[in-house]
Motif scaffolding. Sequence first.
Motif, mmCIF file in Angstrom:
data_model
loop_
_atom_site.group_PDB
_atom_site.id
_atom_site.type_symbol
_atom_site.label_atom_id
_atom_site.label_comp_id
_atom_site.label_asym_id
_atom_site.label_seq_id
_atom_site.Cartn_x
_atom_site.Cartn_y
_atom_site.Cartn_z
ATOM 1 N N LYS A 118 6.883 7.133 -3.828
ATOM 2 C CA LYS A 118 6.060 6.716 -4.962
ATOM 3 C C LYS A 118 6.512 5.348 -5.465
ATOM 4 N N PRO A 119 5.616 4.582 -6.087
ATOM 5 C CA PRO A 119 6.020 3.289 -6.659
ATOM 6 C C PRO A 119 7.174 3.471 -7.647
ATOM 7 N N GLY A 120 8.192 2.630 -7.504
ATOM 8 C CA GLY A 120 9.354 2.719 -8.381
ATOM 9 C C GLY A 120 10.388 3.736 -7.941
ATOM 10 N N HIS A 121 10.187 4.378 -6.783
ATOM 11 C CA HIS A 121 11.106 5.415 -6.317
ATOM 12 C C HIS A 121 11.807 5.028 -5.012
ATOM 13 N N SER A 122 11.875 3.735 -4.710
ATOM 14 C CA SER A 122 12.604 3.298 -3.523
ATOM 15 C C SER A 122 14.101 3.382 -3.785
ATOM 16 N N PRO A 123 14.907 3.686 -2.761
ATOM 17 C CA PRO A 123 16.356 3.740 -2.963
ATOM 18 C C PRO A 123 16.946 2.342 -3.100
ATOM 19 N N TRP A 166 10.113 16.686 -1.617
ATOM 20 C CA TRP A 166 9.321 16.651 -0.387
ATOM 21 C C TRP A 166 8.120 17.573 -0.516
ATOM 22 N N PRO A 167 6.928 17.080 -0.237
ATOM 23 C CA PRO A 167 6.594 15.772 0.351
ATOM 24 C C PRO A 167 6.133 14.745 -0.675
ATOM 25 N N ARG A 168 6.433 14.933 -1.948
ATOM 26 C CA ARG A 168 5.831 14.099 -2.991
ATOM 27 C C ARG A 168 6.385 12.681 -3.040
ATOM 28 N N GLY A 169 7.593 12.459 -2.522
ATOM 29 C CA GLY A 169 8.124 11.101 -2.498
ATOM 30 C C GLY A 169 8.700 10.627 -3.811
ATOM 31 N N GLU A 170 9.182 11.550 -4.633
ATOM 32 C CA GLU A 170 9.787 11.187 -5.918
ATOM 33 C C GLU A 170 11.309 11.297 -5.812
ATOM 34 N N GLU A 177 0.844 -1.190 0.000
ATOM 35 C CA GLU A 177 0.000 0.000 0.000
ATOM 36 C C GLU A 177 0.881 1.241 0.000
ATOM 37 N N HIS A 178 0.596 2.159 -0.918
ATOM 38 C CA HIS A 178 1.279 3.446 -0.950
ATOM 39 C C HIS A 178 0.309 4.499 -0.428
ATOM 40 N N ALA A 179 0.816 5.378 0.413
ATOM 41 C CA ALA A 179 -0.050 6.329 1.106
ATOM 42 C C ALA A 179 0.384 7.752 0.812
ATOM 43 N N GLU A 180 -0.584 8.649 0.842
ATOM 44 C CA GLU A 180 -0.305 10.080 0.750
ATOM 45 C C GLU A 180 -0.225 10.647 2.154
ATOM 46 N N MET A 181 0.692 11.588 2.352
ATOM 47 C CA MET A 181 0.764 12.290 3.620
ATOM 48 C C MET A 181 -0.529 13.051 3.850
#
Length: 308
Positions: free
Chosen positions: A192-197, A246-250, A7-11
């Motif tokens: 965001k999906p695909g934006h993990s380090p 920040w805070p978009r998660g990209e 699950e991906h969540a928005e702040m």
Amino acid sequence: MDTVIVEHAEMSTKSNSCCSKKGPGYATPIEAMSGPKESVIYVTCVYSGTGIENPDYLATIDVDPSSPTYSKVIHMMHVPYLGDDLHHSGWNSCSSCHGDQSANRRFLILPSFVSGRIYVVDTKDPKAPRLHKVVQSEEIVQKTGLAYPHTSHCLASGDIMISCIGDKDGNAEGNGFLLLDSEFNVKGRWEKPGHSPLFGYDYWYQPRHNTMISTSLGAPFTFIKGFNPQHVSDGLYGRQIYVYSWPRGELKQTLDLGNTGMVPLEASKSSWWVLTPRLTALRARYLSWRYLASLMMLLSLKLRRSTS
């Protein structure tokens, strides 16, 4: 086979002004430096590597020089499970919520590095904190795929974000950022999906620059039972610093420090990147993890109350 539904969540969209003096913490670092001294401190105490089969505990230490119990442990709050390895701690609200009159810095967040549990501690009585809630690792894995929680920070939205270093099997590919809501329920992943380090460890955000910086350790299975130099050659340890919006998660930029900058560890809101948020890869490659850690520690000491 276990099924994981990521699950991906928005702040939360709540945003607070930095001008109010009615919320927790301080409006500016200068104001924090003139604030009152702490009367108690909390220290996580672990039994990992000792051979002692006891639950970890949170120690409360009296640091008021005028107190008869000055410099003594005045309370111990044991957690209910074995093998947790309590690690970094953080508050449910802090100076990021300074403009929110309803926010209250009351709950201490204790991630457990090995077990993956997250303990929420109520400090209504600051000298005798008590356990308020346990977020179980099974729920976190089921909803997000995340494990090995490390750094916890409060957000201005009221949410809590925790960096996680791997998946339940100790692989670095599963790392990312966990969001809890203000009631300490699992919301999902922040990025965001695909934006993990590639690798995870520590992080800090600077909302004035719309930027978040995260750092690298390695795959948990490589170091959880001891260090093996061969794993460095195998590429199982990180050497990257990650720049997020920040805070978009990209994920906007990855700074590779090269072989002379292996394992950049701690990040701090009061560190160099706040002053120079857009480092080039050329400049960053000369900042080894030892230099980064030393510099961040020195600057954090000067402004340590700015996040209280």
